[in-house]
Each structure stands twice: as structure tokens, then as C-alpha cells.
Scaffold this motif. Structure first.
Motif, PDB file in Angstrom:
ATOM      1  N   LEU A 117      38.673  52.961  50.435  1.00 35.20           N
ATOM      2  CA  LEU A 117      39.053  52.899  49.024  1.00 35.20           C
ATOM      3  C   LEU A 117      38.177  51.941  48.208  1.00 35.20           C
ATOM      4  O   LEU A 117      38.357  51.823  47.001  1.00 35.20           O
ATOM      5  CB  LEU A 117      40.517  52.469  48.906  1.00 35.20           C
ATOM      6  CG  LEU A 117      41.553  53.458  49.446  1.00 35.20           C
ATOM      7  CD1 LEU A 117      42.919  52.786  49.559  1.00 35.20           C
ATOM      8  CD2 LEU A 117      41.631  54.702  48.567  1.00 35.20           C
ATOM      9  N   GLY A 118      37.266  51.252  48.862  1.00 33.71           N
ATOM     10  CA  GLY A 118      36.410  50.320  48.143  1.00 33.71           C
ATOM     11  C   GLY A 118      37.117  49.036  47.761  1.00 33.71           C
ATOM     12  O   GLY A 118      36.804  48.413  46.745  1.00 33.71           O
TER      13      GLY A 118
ATOM     14  N   GLY B 113      31.194  45.082  40.300  1.00 35.13           N
ATOM     15  CA  GLY B 113      29.879  44.464  40.153  1.00 35.13           C
ATOM     16  C   GLY B 113      29.944  42.954  40.244  1.00 35.13           C
ATOM     17  O   GLY B 113      28.925  42.275  40.096  1.00 35.13           O
ATOM     18  N   LEU B 114      31.135  42.408  40.506  1.00 30.62           N
ATOM     19  CA  LEU B 114      31.314  40.963  40.574  1.00 30.62           C
ATOM     20  C   LEU B 114      30.790  40.437  41.908  1.00 30.62           C
ATOM     21  O   LEU B 114      31.196  40.888  42.974  1.00 30.62           O
ATOM     22  CB  LEU B 114      32.804  40.627  40.437  1.00 30.62           C
ATOM     23  CG  LEU B 114      33.179  39.144  40.437  1.00 30.62           C
ATOM     24  CD1 LEU B 114      32.613  38.457  39.206  1.00 30.62           C
ATOM     25  CD2 LEU B 114      34.706  38.980  40.479  1.00 30.62           C
TER      26      LEU B 114
ATOM     27  N   GLN C 271      44.865  42.484  31.140  1.00 29.27           N
ATOM     28  CA  GLN C 271      43.427  42.732  31.087  1.00 29.27           C
ATOM     29  C   GLN C 271      42.962  42.955  29.648  1.00 29.27           C
ATOM     30  O   GLN C 271      41.932  42.424  29.229  1.00 29.27           O
ATOM     31  CB  GLN C 271      43.064  43.938  31.964  1.00 29.27           C
ATOM     32  CG  GLN C 271      43.128  43.636  33.456  1.00 29.27           C
ATOM     33  CD  GLN C 271      42.904  44.868  34.312  1.00 29.27           C
ATOM     34  OE1 GLN C 271      43.444  45.951  34.022  1.00 29.27           O
ATOM     35  NE2 GLN C 271      42.134  44.742  35.374  1.00 29.27           N
ATOM     36  N   ASN C 272      43.725  43.718  28.888  1.00 29.91           N
ATOM     37  CA  ASN C 272      43.362  43.975  27.494  1.00 29.91           C
ATOM     38  C   ASN C 272      43.393  42.706  26.649  1.00 29.91           C
ATOM     39  O   ASN C 272      42.655  42.583  25.660  1.00 29.91           O
ATOM     40  CB  ASN C 272      44.296  45.024  26.891  1.00 29.91           C
ATOM     41  CG  ASN C 272      44.079  46.409  27.482  1.00 29.91           C
ATOM     42  OD1 ASN C 272      42.997  46.701  28.005  1.00 29.91           O
ATOM     43  ND2 ASN C 272      45.093  47.252  27.425  1.00 29.91           N
ATOM     44  N   GLN C 273      44.235  41.743  27.055  1.00 32.73           N
ATOM     45  CA  GLN C 273      44.303  40.461  26.359  1.00 32.73           C
ATOM     46  C   GLN C 273      43.187  39.516  26.793  1.00 32.73           C
ATOM     47  O   GLN C 273      43.034  38.434  26.218  1.00 32.73           O
ATOM     48  CB  GLN C 273      45.658  39.791  26.627  1.00 32.73           C
ATOM     49  CG  GLN C 273      46.841  40.509  25.987  1.00 32.73           C
ATOM     50  CD  GLN C 273      48.176  39.933  26.441  1.00 32.73           C
ATOM     51  OE1 GLN C 273      48.279  39.329  27.518  1.00 32.73           O
ATOM     52  NE2 GLN C 273      49.203  40.094  25.621  1.00 32.73           N
ATOM     53  N   GLY C 274      42.432  39.912  27.808  1.00 38.01           N
ATOM     54  CA  GLY C 274      41.351  39.081  28.310  1.00 38.01           C
ATOM     55  C   GLY C 274      41.804  37.954  29.222  1.00 38.01           C
ATOM     56  O   GLY C 274      41.028  37.054  29.546  1.00 38.01           O
ATOM     57  N   LYS C 275      43.044  38.019  29.672  1.00 36.36           N
ATOM     58  CA  LYS C 275      43.571  36.938  30.517  1.00 36.36           C
ATOM     59  C   LYS C 275      43.188  37.101  31.989  1.00 36.36           C
ATOM     60  O   LYS C 275      43.122  36.112  32.721  1.00 36.36           O
ATOM     61  CB  LYS C 275      45.094  36.867  30.385  1.00 36.36           C
ATOM     62  CG  LYS C 275      45.568  36.444  28.991  1.00 36.36           C
ATOM     63  CD  LYS C 275      47.090  36.390  28.923  1.00 36.36           C
ATOM     64  CE  LYS C 275      47.566  35.949  27.548  1.00 36.36           C
ATOM     65  NZ  LYS C 275      49.052  35.902  27.470  1.00 36.36           N
ATOM     66  N   ILE C 276      42.985  38.338  32.434  1.00 34.17           N
ATOM     67  CA  ILE C 276      42.553  38.573  33.811  1.00 34.17           C
ATOM     68  C   ILE C 276      41.427  39.610  33.807  1.00 34.17           C
ATOM     69  O   ILE C 276      41.350  40.462  32.921  1.00 34.17           O
ATOM     70  CB  ILE C 276      43.704  39.057  34.723  1.00 34.17           C
ATOM     71  CG1 ILE C 276      44.247  40.407  34.267  1.00 34.17           C
ATOM     72  CG2 ILE C 276      44.817  38.033  34.773  1.00 34.17           C
ATOM     73  CD1 ILE C 276      45.302  40.996  35.215  1.00 34.17           C
ATOM     74  N   GLY C 277      40.576  39.504  34.836  1.00 30.05           N
ATOM     75  CA  GLY C 277      39.495  40.462  34.946  1.00 30.05           C
ATOM     76  C   GLY C 277      39.829  41.606  35.884  1.00 30.05           C
ATOM     77  O   GLY C 277      39.719  42.774  35.523  1.00 30.05           O
ATOM     78  N   TYR C 278      40.243  41.251  37.085  1.00 33.89           N
ATOM     79  CA  TYR C 278      40.533  42.248  38.116  1.00 33.89           C
ATOM     80  C   TYR C 278      41.899  41.973  38.739  1.00 33.89           C
ATOM     81  O   TYR C 278      42.407  40.859  38.671  1.00 33.89           O
ATOM     82  CB  TYR C 278      39.468  42.212  39.215  1.00 33.89           C
ATOM     83  CG  TYR C 278      38.060  42.461  38.732  1.00 33.89           C
ATOM     84  CD1 TYR C 278      37.569  43.753  38.594  1.00 33.89           C
ATOM     85  CD2 TYR C 278      37.207  41.398  38.443  1.00 33.89           C
ATOM     86  CE1 TYR C 278      36.277  43.993  38.166  1.00 33.89           C
ATOM     87  CE2 TYR C 278      35.905  41.617  38.023  1.00 33.89           C
ATOM     88  CZ  TYR C 278      35.447  42.916  37.875  1.00 33.89           C
ATOM     89  OH  TYR C 278      34.163  43.140  37.443  1.00 33.89           O
ATOM     90  N   VAL C 279      42.430  43.004  39.408  1.00 32.04           N
ATOM     91  CA  VAL C 279      43.718  42.884  40.086  1.00 32.04           C
ATOM     92  C   VAL C 279      43.511  43.026  41.591  1.00 32.04           C
ATOM     93  O   VAL C 279      42.797  43.923  42.044  1.00 32.04           O
ATOM     94  CB  VAL C 279      44.718  43.958  39.603  1.00 32.04           C
ATOM     95  CG1 VAL C 279      46.054  43.811  40.329  1.00 32.04           C
ATOM     96  CG2 VAL C 279      44.914  43.868  38.097  1.00 32.04           C
TER      97      VAL C 279
ATOM     98  N   LYS D  83      25.197  33.110  50.876  1.00 31.69           N
ATOM     99  CA  LYS D  83      24.998  34.542  50.712  1.00 31.69           C
ATOM    100  C   LYS D  83      26.124  35.093  49.841  1.00 31.69           C
ATOM    101  O   LYS D  83      27.218  34.536  49.801  1.00 31.69           O
ATOM    102  CB  LYS D  83      24.975  35.241  52.071  1.00 31.69           C
ATOM    103  CG  LYS D  83      23.807  34.816  52.946  1.00 31.69           C
ATOM    104  CD  LYS D  83      23.808  35.541  54.280  1.00 31.69           C
ATOM    105  CE  LYS D  83      22.624  35.092  55.139  1.00 31.69           C
ATOM    106  NZ  LYS D  83      22.629  35.767  56.463  1.00 31.69           N
ATOM    107  N   TYR D  84      25.832  36.203  49.159  1.00 29.80           N
ATOM    108  CA  TYR D  84      26.788  36.786  48.221  1.00 29.80           C
ATOM    109  C   TYR D  84      26.941  38.279  48.477  1.00 29.80           C
ATOM    110  O   TYR D  84      26.071  38.927  49.062  1.00 29.80           O
ATOM    111  CB  TYR D  84      26.328  36.549  46.773  1.00 29.80           C
ATOM    112  CG  TYR D  84      26.170  35.085  46.439  1.00 29.80           C
ATOM    113  CD1 TYR D  84      27.238  34.344  45.938  1.00 29.80           C
ATOM    114  CD2 TYR D  84      24.962  34.436  46.665  1.00 29.80           C
ATOM    115  CE1 TYR D  84      27.104  32.992  45.660  1.00 29.80           C
ATOM    116  CE2 TYR D  84      24.818  33.077  46.397  1.00 29.80           C
ATOM    117  CZ  TYR D  84      25.893  32.367  45.898  1.00 29.80           C
ATOM    118  OH  TYR D  84      25.759  31.024  45.635  1.00 29.80           O
ATOM    119  N   THR D  85      28.063  38.810  48.023  1.00 33.70           N
ATOM    120  CA  THR D  85      28.319  40.238  48.139  1.00 33.70           C
ATOM    121  C   THR D  85      29.190  40.666  46.964  1.00 33.70           C
ATOM    122  O   THR D  85      29.727  39.819  46.238  1.00 33.70           O
ATOM    123  CB  THR D  85      29.008  40.565  49.473  1.00 33.70           C
ATOM    124  OG1 THR D  85      29.036  41.984  49.661  1.00 33.70           O
ATOM    125  CG2 THR D  85      30.433  40.024  49.516  1.00 33.70           C
TER     126      THR D  85
END
Length: 326
Positions: free
Chosen positions: A208-209, A10-11, A150-158, A2-4
Motif C-alpha cells: 500500500l506504500g 515526497g517527504l 490538513q486544510n487548516q494547515g495544522k497537519i501535513g500527513y496522517v 541516510k534518508y528515505t
């Protein structure tokens, strides 16, 4: 499987997160490869590691093993939502003062991120987590460093780990002021034997989500049902604590027998029942342990069972301030 969604993003991630801390020091590379292959085959797409995993003498070992597993190809990297962490020291105390101690800084985030990417053999990490809070560093410095990555594309989320409720609120306040997404996850110690997060952390995260990722959901194996562990095992090393908890643990074992489920399955399913929880971290040492964990996502505990579990392992009494006031 199962996924969430991971927090308010949206990940999509699996409802079990594969913890890799044992890879290297406890689980050899061959067995680790088997576990990761089995995880992908079972639909577990969420892998968690940290730059310091591997032990004092070989920090980075676990990331190196994962990197060699990715290097086998076959779409392995593309099938994994990869999470790692930054905070701990990566060299001895006699080295660079910015490397020899624990903490956070823009300098350390940049250097340690690049080192993690090299060990992992990838050019990006989906979830980059602060392994601990560092209240000596401003959020202005931290958010700027993460935004650059993030701007360098090295990470997506923190993400965060071991943050108090107040730290989650402060982080999101500062992120919102910058027009940034902020934290999407909080990795926190949470189990039937550690329910304090219900006072502040879980309510704050839910509001806070921020998706909560419980670590040590079996409390070092104590909730795994083995009340007579083999000498030298991890559970055996906590013998005094096990004896103190034995009456509760025996009640829990009896309840699990009535349910027809293992103690580990019920303990993990209990964490999943909390609405703030995204996925508990399972840290198998063997392929068999991993395979036994998969049953968890199919188990739903009803209200009667949850009430019975509360009677065995009481929580703090609810959310603050109702737990201690009116």
C-alpha cells in the motif's frame, strides 16, 4: 545520515527516528535538549512523540519539553519532521467523558491536536498519528476530521500505530473513495523478538506504500546485549524473560562479536534491512546512548548474516498464507 521517503510521499526523513518517550520521566530536560541538539547535528530530522508521553501525573510533559527546545530558535523547528499522536486519555476518568478515556473521534482529534500544537509551540505537525486503532469510529468521521486539519494547515500527513493489516487496508480503501492520500505510515512493534508483523502488517504496508516505523526495536533493551543488568534497570525488571531467552541472546552476542558490532547496532540494522521499514525508533535515555545509535545506518547485513540471525530468532515462517498453508 541516510534518508528515505516516508511511505509513498515526497517527504524525506532520516533512517533513524528519534523517540522521545523518555524525555521528562526518565531523561531530564537538560539532557533531552543535548540529545535533540546532537540529533539535528547528526542529520536525524525525524522526531516522534505523543500527547500522552510524560506519565500519568504529567501527560503532555514530553511535548512541552520539545516545545521549549524549539523555542530556543536557531532554526530548530525548521530542521525537524515532527510526528506526534492522538488516542490516549489526557485527563482523569472523573473528567469530561470525551477526555477521560482512550479512543478517537472528530471531537477528540480537534481538541487534542490544538493542545499538542500549544505544548509544542508550533502551528503545524508534519505527521499526525493515531496511536491505536478504534474500530468503534467510522472512517468517514476520521477522514473528515483529518482533512479539516490538513486544510487548516495544522497537519501535513496522517499516520497510524498499532494497526492490523486489515485496518491498513480498510483505511486506504475509505481514503481512496474520497480521493485522499490516506495513511502514509504505520508505527508498529517490530524486532527480532517480535516478528509477527511479517505475516500480514509488513506485506500490507509495503504493497500500500505505507512506511513502517518500528517501535521498541530493542524490545525494552533486551536486545541491547546487557545480560547482567543493574538492579532496578528496565532490563532487570524483565529478568524472568531474559533468563528464558538467555540461550538465544548469548548466541546473538557471539554472532555480533564475530561481526565486530554491538548487539543493539545489529538488532537495529536488521529492522532496516526489511524493505517495508522506513526508520526504527531509537529511544535514548542519555546522549551517549544516542551517539552509539548513529553507527546503525552504516551497517549493512549480508545474506549470510541475515540467515544466521533467522536461525537464532526464527520468524513466523514468511508472509501469510504461506507461513501456515501452501
Amino acid at each position: 545520515m541516510k534518508y528515505t521517503s516516508l511511505g509513498r510521499t515526497g517527504l524525506k526523513v532520516s533512517r533513524l527516528c528519534l523517540g522521545t518517550m523518555n524525555f521528562g520521566p526518565t531523561t531530564d530536560e537538560k539532557e533531552a535538549f543535548k540529545i535533540m541538539d546532537a540529533a539535528v547535528d547528526a542529520g536525524v530530522n525525524f522526531f516522534d512523540t505523543a500527547n500522552v508521553y510524560g506519565g500519568v501525573e504529567h501527560r503532555g510533559w514530553t511535548e512541552e519539553i520539545i516545545g521549549r527546545w524549539f523555542a530556543q530558535g536557531g532554526g530548530r523547528r525548521e530542521k525537524v519532521v515532527l510526528a506526534t499522536k492522538v488516542y490516549g486519555a489526557m485527563s482523569g476518568p472523573e473528567g469530561d467523558p470525551n477526555e477521560g478515556g482512550s479512543g478517537l473521534s472528530a471531537y477528540k482529534i480537534r481538541r487534542h491536536l490544538d493542545d499538542s500544537l500549544r505544548r509544542l509551540g508550533t502551528d503545524h505537525i508534519e505527521l499526525y498519528q493515531m496511536h491505536h486503532v478504534d474500530r468503534n469510529v467510522t472512517w468517514e468521521e476520521l477522514w473528515n476530521a483529518f482533512e479539516v486539519a490538513q486544510n487548516q494547515g495544522k497537519i501535513g500527513y496522517v499516520g497510524a500505530s498499532n494497526f492490523a493489516g486489515r485496518d491498513l487496508v480498510k483505511a486506504q480503501y475509505e481514503a481512496k473513495a474520497r480521493g485522499a492520500l490516506g495513511l502514509v505510515s504505520e508505527q508498529h512493534k517490530y524486532s527480532l523478538l517480535c516478528r509477527l508483523p511479517e505475516l500480514e502488517v509488513l506485506p500490507a504496508a509495503e504493497e500500500l506504500g505505507i512506511g513502517v516505523i518500528p517501535w521498541s526495536p530493542l524490545d525494552g533493551g533486551i536486545l541491547g546485549g546487557n545480560l547482567n543488568p543493574q538492579p532496578g534497570s528496565r532490563t532487570a525488571r524483565q529478568g524472568e524473560r531474559v533468563e528464558k531467552l538467555r540461550p538465544q541472546l548469548e548466541q546473538f552476542s557471539k554472532l555480533c562479536q564475530e561481526l565486530g558490532e554491538s548487539e543493539a547496532t545489529v538488532a537495529l540494522a536488521w529492522t532496516l534491512a526489511h524493505p517495508a521499514v522506513t526508520a526504527p525508533i531509537i529511544g535514548p535515555r542519555t546522549l551517549q546512548q544516542f551517539e552509539e545509535s548513529l553507527r546503525v545506518v552504516e551497517v549493512e547485513l549480508n545474506e549470510e548474516t541475515l540467515k544466521a540471525i533467522d536461525g537464532i530468532f526464527p520468524g513466523p515462517g514468511g508472509e501469510a498464507p504461506k507461513a501456515y498453508a501452501w
